[in-house]
Write an enzyme that holds these catalytic residues in place. Structure first.
Site, PDB file in Angstrom:
ATOM      1  CB  CYS A 134      62.952  17.209 -56.932  1.00  0.00           C
ATOM      2  SG  CYS A 134      61.415  17.382 -57.211  1.00  0.00           S
TER       3      CYS A 134
ATOM      4  CG  HIS B 177      64.245  21.164 -55.105  1.00  0.00           C
ATOM      5  ND1 HIS B 177      63.773  21.536 -56.535  1.00  0.00           N
ATOM      6  CD2 HIS B 177      63.165  20.344 -54.492  1.00  0.00           C
ATOM      7  CE1 HIS B 177      62.635  20.828 -56.726  1.00  0.00           C
ATOM      8  NE2 HIS B 177      62.336  20.266 -55.754  1.00  0.00           N
TER       9      HIS B 177
ATOM     10  CG  ASN C 142      58.781  21.497 -57.258  1.00  0.00           C
ATOM     11  OD1 ASN C 142      60.038  21.508 -58.063  1.00  0.00           O
ATOM     12  ND2 ASN C 142      58.877  20.577 -56.249  1.00  0.00           N
TER      13      ASN C 142
HETATM   14  O1  UT7 Z   1      60.107  18.815 -54.948  1.00  0.00           O
HETATM   15  C1  UT7 Z   1      59.882  17.295 -54.424  1.00  0.00           C
HETATM   16  C2  UT7 Z   1      59.604  16.976 -52.975  1.00  0.00           C
HETATM   17  N1  UT7 Z   1      58.330  17.658 -52.781  1.00  0.00           N
HETATM   18  C3  UT7 Z   1      58.179  18.480 -51.644  1.00  0.00           C
HETATM   19  O2  UT7 Z   1      59.173  18.610 -50.793  1.00  0.00           O
HETATM   20  C4  UT7 Z   1      56.612  18.791 -51.257  1.00  0.00           C
HETATM   21  C5  UT7 Z   1      56.413  18.471 -49.826  1.00  0.00           C
HETATM   22  N2  UT7 Z   1      55.066  18.689 -49.297  1.00  0.00           N
HETATM   23  C6  UT7 Z   1      54.552  20.104 -49.180  1.00  0.00           C
HETATM   24  O3  UT7 Z   1      55.399  20.969 -49.411  1.00  0.00           O
HETATM   25  C7  UT7 Z   1      53.434  20.190 -48.218  1.00  0.00           C
HETATM   26  O4  UT7 Z   1      52.934  18.998 -47.801  1.00  0.00           O
HETATM   27  C8  UT7 Z   1      52.305  20.977 -49.163  1.00  0.00           C
HETATM   28  C9  UT7 Z   1      52.498  22.269 -49.572  1.00  0.00           C
HETATM   29  C10 UT7 Z   1      52.145  20.136 -50.583  1.00  0.00           C
HETATM   30  C11 UT7 Z   1      50.900  20.817 -48.660  1.00  0.00           C
HETATM   31  O5  UT7 Z   1      51.082  21.452 -47.403  1.00  0.00           O
HETATM   32  P1  UT7 Z   1      50.579  21.059 -45.723  1.00  0.00           P
HETATM   33  O6  UT7 Z   1      50.832  21.846 -45.121  1.00  0.00           O
HETATM   34  O7  UT7 Z   1      51.375  19.529 -45.618  1.00  0.00           O
HETATM   35  O8  UT7 Z   1      49.076  20.626 -46.227  1.00  0.00           O
HETATM   36  P2  UT7 Z   1      48.180  19.244 -46.112  1.00  0.00           P
HETATM   37  O9  UT7 Z   1      48.308  18.341 -47.208  1.00  0.00           O
HETATM   38  O10 UT7 Z   1      48.268  18.633 -44.692  1.00  0.00           O
HETATM   39  O11 UT7 Z   1      46.898  19.942 -45.803  1.00  0.00           O
HETATM   40  C12 UT7 Z   1      46.213  20.720 -44.849  1.00  0.00           C
HETATM   41  C13 UT7 Z   1      44.934  21.100 -45.063  1.00  0.00           C
HETATM   42  C14 UT7 Z   1      43.935  19.921 -45.171  1.00  0.00           C
HETATM   43  O12 UT7 Z   1      42.582  20.186 -44.863  1.00  0.00           O
HETATM   44  P3  UT7 Z   1      42.283  19.256 -43.422  1.00  0.00           P
HETATM   45  O13 UT7 Z   1      42.494  18.059 -43.407  1.00  0.00           O
HETATM   46  O14 UT7 Z   1      43.362  20.005 -42.353  1.00  0.00           O
HETATM   47  O15 UT7 Z   1      40.923  19.972 -43.027  1.00  0.00           O
HETATM   48  C15 UT7 Z   1      43.654  19.993 -46.811  1.00  0.00           C
HETATM   49  O16 UT7 Z   1      42.636  19.180 -47.331  1.00  0.00           O
HETATM   50  O17 UT7 Z   1      44.577  22.120 -46.151  1.00  0.00           O
HETATM   51  C16 UT7 Z   1      43.866  21.350 -47.121  1.00  0.00           C
HETATM   52  N3  UT7 Z   1      44.148  21.494 -48.421  1.00  0.00           N
HETATM   53  C17 UT7 Z   1      44.240  22.825 -49.203  1.00  0.00           C
HETATM   54  N4  UT7 Z   1      43.614  23.733 -48.847  1.00  0.00           N
HETATM   55  C18 UT7 Z   1      43.407  24.876 -49.773  1.00  0.00           C
HETATM   56  C19 UT7 Z   1      45.229  20.940 -49.242  1.00  0.00           C
HETATM   57  N5  UT7 Z   1      45.383  21.457 -50.411  1.00  0.00           N
HETATM   58  C20 UT7 Z   1      44.809  22.550 -50.326  1.00  0.00           C
HETATM   59  C21 UT7 Z   1      44.761  23.727 -51.420  1.00  0.00           C
HETATM   60  N6  UT7 Z   1      43.931  24.736 -51.016  1.00  0.00           N
HETATM   61  N7  UT7 Z   1      45.406  23.664 -52.497  1.00  0.00           N
END
Ligand code: UT7
Length: 338
Positions: A121, A261, A291
């Site tokens: 990225c 970004h 993204n």
């Molecule tokens: O560009 C390159 C660099 N990349 C980045 O900078 C991306 C960095 N990461 C992120 O932006 C975030 O981690 C995400 C947007 C990908 C995810 O957000 P998050 O707040 O970190 O969510 P998480 O992965 O910790 O998931 C939280 C909860 C989980 O449930 P539990 O374990 O708390 O019960 C997931 O299972 O949300 C659940 N979850 C979803 N729920 C609905 C994960 N994906 C989804 C989804 N829809 N698509």
């Protein structure tokens, strides 16, 4: 990395163009593939919709060609006028030859040297920094830096942790010498390979070549440990933008635009907060494109081009796989009249 200095001409962006596929995929559309909601995706990432190329016969180079052709028309240049084309991509048409070679052939840039640059990225910032060094050295005079990714080619539509994040698109800038003190003033690039296991495509390279096993194990899709990447990205991008401002004595009042970004609106907000900038000075289009990896920054410049004026201070910042991250301070070099 010491602050950047040059005695000769600076390297300035003198044109920008971009292209996104017409097919719009909303968060609601994604509920057909993954267990999710529009509200969850928007709250966690700031994304409402993204573009998908949706055509198996088209690749990253085809989107890049649209961006580069449009750029040449805008600048009233012939393809033969290009000296160097750097294609920044994480989704090359093939592992080799370089997608840059395919683009130069398709647009007829027969005088151009072309190669790909891989920095996930942060690729566009690495590419623009490379172009800067070539312009300042006098080696090349007309460089196209194109950031392009067909992220849907590596997107696992069964993985709800990544399927909603990415989109397809391409953006290209022309970089030329400027003798009026405008252009790239400083760049700050960083990388830390110990982060390589948190965001990667495992299959397809020399370590894990394509095989029945690798396909069955879904190793040819993008894999991200979102929480970990988020933790590094949120501090990395904010720190590097703040560092380039501080080491050049720039305060929030000096900055016309932050061009971040577009990986997550929460990461963008953290970078803006750290730089002390109001929302009105930050380019944000993640809501419409998601993204697009190497294309996010040129897509922003393209959409905001008419609002940019000569001398405007822009801070570009990115964080991505590798880990790679970085920031560029540039003074915008032209007024858009049409
Ligand atoms: O560009 C390159 C660099 N990349 C980045 O900078 C991306 C960095 N990461 C992120 O932006 C975030 O981690 C995400 C947007 C990908 C995810 O957000 P998050 O707040 O970190 O969510 P998480 O992965 O910790 O998931 C939280 C909860 C989980 O449930 P539990 O374990 O708390 O019960 C997931 O299972 O949300 C659940 N979850 C979803 N729920 C609905 C994960 N994906 C989804 C989804 N829809 N698509």
């Amino acid at each position: 990395m010491a602050p950047h200095t040059t005695l000769g001409p600076r390297a300035a962006i003198t044109g920008v163009h971009a292209w996104v596929p017409p097919h719009v995929v909303t968060n609601q559309d994604l509920t057909r593939y993954i267990d999710t909601t529009d509200e969850w995706i928007y709250t966690r990432s700031g994304i409402r919709e993204r573009r998908w190329l949706n055509d198996d016969t088209l690749a990253t180079s085809d989107m890049a060609v649209e961006a580069v052709r449009g750029l040449l028309i805008k600048k009233n240049l012939q393809p033969t006028d290009i000296d160097l084309l750097i294609c920044c991509t994480a989704t090359p048409d093939m592992l080799f030859p370089a997608t840059a070679n395919i683009i130069t052939d398709k647009v007829g840039a027969v005088n151009a040297v072309g190669y790909d640059l891989s920095a996930a990225c942060s690729g566009f910032l690495y590419g623009l920094s490379t172009a800067t060094a070539f312009i300042e050295s006098g080696r090349f005079r007309r460089i196209v830096v194109v950031g392009a990714d067909k992220m849907t080619s590596i997107l696992n539509l069964e993985d709800r942790a990544t399927a909603f994040l990415f989109g397809d698109g391409a953006g290209a800038v022309l970089v030329e010498p400027n003798t009026e003190g405008l252009g790239v003033m400083d760049f700050l690039l960083k990388s830390d390979g110990s982060g390589r296991n948190y965001l990667y495509q495992k299959g397809g390279g020399s370590l894990n070549p394509a095989s029945h096993r690798s396909v069955d194990a879904r190793e040819h899709y993008v894999h991200q440990e979102g929480k970990t990447v988020f933790k590094f990205a949120v501090t990395g991008m904010a720190d590097v933008a703040a560092e380039i401002m501080e080491r050049n004595g720039l305060t929030a009042d000096d900055i016309a635009w932050l061009v971040p970004h577009q990986a997550n609106k929460r990461i963008i907000d953290a970078t803006r907060d750290r730089a002390g900038l109001p929302e009105s000075k930050v380019m944000v289009n993640i809501d419409r494109y998601g993204n697009t990896t190497n294309a996010t920054i040129p897509l922003c410049l393209w959409e905001w081009e008419k609002q940019l004026h000569p001398g405007d201070n822009l801070i570009l910042a990115a964080f991505g796989g590798g880990f790679t991250w970085g920031s560029i301070w540039l003074k915008w070099a032209y007024e858009t009249t049409n």
